[in-house]
Write an enzyme that holds these catalytic residues in place. Sequence first.
Site, PDB file in Angstrom:
ATOM      1  N   ASP A 132       0.871  -1.184   0.000  1.00 52.04           N
ATOM      2  CA  ASP A 132       0.000   0.000   0.000  1.00 52.04           C
ATOM      3  C   ASP A 132       0.902   1.226   0.000  1.00 52.04           C
ATOM      4  OD1 ASP A 132      -1.985   1.858   0.262  1.00 52.04           O
ATOM      5  OD2 ASP A 132      -2.620   1.248   2.269  1.00 52.04           O
ATOM      6  N   ASP A 183       2.764   6.859  -4.814  1.00 55.93           N
ATOM      7  CA  ASP A 183       3.184   6.714  -6.198  1.00 55.93           C
ATOM      8  C   ASP A 183       4.709   6.623  -6.273  1.00 55.93           C
ATOM      9  OD1 ASP A 183       0.719   7.016  -8.047  1.00 55.93           O
ATOM     10  OD2 ASP A 183       0.410   8.517  -6.473  1.00 55.93           O
ATOM     11  N   PRO A 242       9.658   8.640  -1.086  1.00 59.11           N
ATOM     12  CA  PRO A 242       9.939   7.414  -0.332  1.00 59.11           C
ATOM     13  C   PRO A 242       9.350   6.155  -0.950  1.00 59.11           C
ATOM     14  CG  PRO A 242       9.211   9.180   1.142  1.00 59.11           C
ATOM     15  CD  PRO A 242       8.990   9.669  -0.258  1.00 59.11           C
TER      16      PRO A 242
END
Length: 287
Positions: free
Chosen positions: A156, A159, A163
């Site tokens: 999860d 984009d 990070p």
Amino acid sequence: MSGWYTETLYPDVAQRLRMGTVLHRDRTGLQDLVIFENPLLGRVMALDGVIQTTEGDEHVYHEMLGHVPILAHGAARRVLIIGGGDGGLLRRVLEHPGVERATMVEIDRSVVDLSIEYLPAISAGAFDDPRAELVIADGCRFVKETPESFDVILVDSTDPHGPGAVLFTEEFYRDCKARLAPGGILCTQNGVPFLQPEELRSSHQRLGRLFADASFFVAPVPTYYGGFMAFGWATDDAALRRRTAGEIRGRFAAAGLKTRYYTPDIHVASFALPAFMLDILGGAAAG
């Protein structure tokens, strides 16, 4: 324009959300974070200029990313979540009574703390579940170094910039595969194909080099501008992607799930990709 939040993800198109009360705005150690209220969507969290989640439609994204692989697997006991700091995916994973342990690895502790404080409806107490294990660490390093194995791994992520960029590399996918138990499933957040076609194409190529069955499923998440959101799917057991609605319906009922978007029929239909996505993939992933 004052009073509006303009997302800056794409160079040629943008979406704006009306900003009511700004509940929190600060730079964490890693990202610029803002949480504000919107009359239609409720509370909204954005990171580095990109909408991450809203109270109004988070259920579509989190139900699909969580329920599809777990119900397809059929016997998932240990689940790993990489990212997911708002806790919405953790919540859906723990709705499955068969899950014994859900390990969530989030790089930015501030996202977790601020989500619990300002967006409690999204996690709905999931962090307090005794089956939940929160690890504040780099997800890439965790999957490379942990000796544990998992039945389902869910990525999860943001984009592929900042990070989150390393969570789209072949090296990361290879390390995830090494952590999967036999018959395990890897699912990933894979952007909006109409506006991010190269992300879809490159992820499919990387996953396809590592797994016997690499494809995608889709869901329309209103906040993620541009049409269908794609979720990456990777496993060495091709039968898992072809579960019938009847099989899924039985598992759904046995789990006692209450959903707002996901249904067993949507589960099966979500793997039917539109023609433009198949074109992006060069006709691949059609079977």
